[in-house]
Motif scaffolding. Sequence first.
Motif, mmCIF file in Angstrom:
data_model
loop_
_atom_site.group_PDB
_atom_site.id
_atom_site.type_symbol
_atom_site.label_atom_id
_atom_site.label_comp_id
_atom_site.label_asym_id
_atom_site.label_seq_id
_atom_site.Cartn_x
_atom_site.Cartn_y
_atom_site.Cartn_z
ATOM 1 N N GLU A 96 0.824 -1.210 0.000
ATOM 2 C CA GLU A 96 0.000 0.000 0.000
ATOM 3 C C GLU A 96 0.861 1.264 0.000
ATOM 4 N N GLU B 239 -5.264 5.888 -0.682
ATOM 5 C CA GLU B 239 -4.030 5.124 -0.422
ATOM 6 C C GLU B 239 -3.493 5.393 0.980
ATOM 7 N N ASP C 104 -5.463 3.194 3.143
ATOM 8 C CA ASP C 104 -5.015 1.795 3.041
ATOM 9 C C ASP C 104 -3.768 1.559 3.882
ATOM 10 N N GLU D 203 1.578 1.843 -3.470
ATOM 11 C CA GLU D 203 0.445 2.452 -4.170
ATOM 12 C C GLU D 203 0.339 3.940 -3.846
HETATM 13 MG MG MG Z 1 -4.443 0.744 -2.092
#
Ligand code: MG
Length: 116
Positions: free
Chosen positions: A33, A65, A68, A36
Amino acid sequence: MGDLQARIRAFVDERDWSQYHAPRNLLLALVGEVGELVEPFQWRDDEQVTELLADEEGRSAVEAELADVFYYLLRLSDVLDVDLGSALVAKLEQNEHKYPAERARGSSAKYTAYEQ
Ligand SMILES: [Mg+2]
């Protein structure tokens, strides 16, 4: 923090996903993550990042993000039985000693520069 972790725990339990939440897996998911989160910033200069964040869709993508990353950080600390809030406070206190404001203000030097 505890409320968020409890909500995540309920989300996980309702799906019987604890079986997949070994610390190693959670750590790898956290790193994924973070990757990302990096993507929207990658290859953009500061001006382009400012433009990205001014754009509703771009900002939403970054927020998602960040969420996350936060999700996996909270979940990992819960599984490891680490009180993340207390750990953060302890770390801030360490850094307050390492980087005394009167010496560190306006400087990006490593703490070892303040130890003499
Ligand atoms: Mg993500």
